[in-house]
Every structure is written in C-alpha cells, then in structure tokens.
Design a protein around this motif. Structure first.
Motif, mmCIF file in Angstrom:
data_model
loop_
_atom_site.group_PDB
_atom_site.id
_atom_site.type_symbol
_atom_site.label_atom_id
_atom_site.label_comp_id
_atom_site.label_asym_id
_atom_site.label_seq_id
_atom_site.Cartn_x
_atom_site.Cartn_y
_atom_site.Cartn_z
ATOM 1 N N ILE A 1 -45.581 79.969 -6.549
ATOM 2 C CA ILE A 1 -46.571 80.480 -7.495
ATOM 3 C C ILE A 1 -46.101 80.229 -8.925
ATOM 4 N N ASP B 1 -38.075 81.194 0.558
ATOM 5 C CA ASP B 1 -38.599 81.205 1.929
ATOM 6 C C ASP B 1 -37.593 81.857 2.877
ATOM 7 N N MET C 1 -37.490 85.585 2.357
ATOM 8 C CA MET C 1 -38.696 86.259 2.842
ATOM 9 C C MET C 1 -38.743 86.278 4.367
ATOM 10 N N GLU C 2 -38.058 85.343 5.017
ATOM 11 C CA GLU C 2 -38.025 85.298 6.473
ATOM 12 C C GLU C 2 -36.931 86.192 7.024
ATOM 13 N N GLU D 1 -52.997 80.627 -4.764
ATOM 14 C CA GLU D 1 -53.666 81.800 -4.204
ATOM 15 C C GLU D 1 -53.298 82.018 -2.744
ATOM 16 N N THR D 2 -52.936 80.962 -2.013
ATOM 17 C CA THR D 2 -52.608 81.112 -0.601
ATOM 18 C C THR D 2 -51.110 81.212 -0.365
ATOM 19 N N SER D 3 -50.307 80.826 -1.326
ATOM 20 C CA SER D 3 -48.858 80.852 -1.165
ATOM 21 C C SER D 3 -48.335 82.282 -1.233
ATOM 22 N N GLN D 4 -47.391 82.577 -0.349
ATOM 23 C CA GLN D 4 -46.703 83.855 -0.390
ATOM 24 C C GLN D 4 -45.348 83.721 -1.077
ATOM 25 N N ASN D 5 -44.954 82.483 -1.351
ATOM 26 C CA ASN D 5 -43.661 82.231 -1.965
ATOM 27 C C ASN D 5 -43.789 82.428 -3.477
ATOM 28 N N PRO D 6 -43.061 83.400 -4.034
ATOM 29 C CA PRO D 6 -43.173 83.645 -5.479
ATOM 30 C C PRO D 6 -42.692 82.468 -6.325
ATOM 31 N N GLU E 1 -37.614 77.156 -3.875
ATOM 32 C CA GLU E 1 -38.623 77.536 -2.881
ATOM 33 C C GLU E 1 -37.982 77.779 -1.520
#
Length: 59
Positions: free
Chosen positions: A13, A43, A46-47, A5-10, A39
């Motif tokens: 998840i 990351d 996404m960065e 729920e707190t991870s932004q990394n698909p 992962e």
C-alpha cells in the motif's frame, strides 16, 4: 502488483502511494528490489512467522 484497495500488505500500500508521487525517472537503482524485500518481510510477519524479528543491542 496488487491493487492498493485489495492488498493487505501495508508495504505494498505504501509503495503504491509513493510510486504515485515519484516518477520512474526519479527512482534510484535498486528501487524494485528494495520494495520487494520489504513486502516479503511484511508478508512473513503477517503470516505469523516464527521467531524474534528484533535485534537486541549488546550489553
């Protein structure tokens, strides 16, 4: 490992969802390394990693 729920990394998840279904004794060698590499790629993307991550086929 972060909570789904707190991870932004698909990939994180997805990993947590898959690991909820696949027991540790059914996971093959390299399981953790495989997920950590995916992962890390997610990351970096996404960065705003610079560069083209696609592979173009040779003509």
């Amino acid at each position: 490992m972060p909570d789904a729920e707190t991870s932004q990394n698909p990939v994180t998840i997805a990993r947590l969802q898959v690991e909820a279904l696949i027991p540790p004794e059914k996971r093959g060698p390299g399981w953790d390394r495989h997920w950590r590499e995916l992962e890390a790629y997610a990351d970096a993307a996404m960065e705003g990693a610079v560069g083209d991550w696609t592979v173009n086929p040779r003509p």
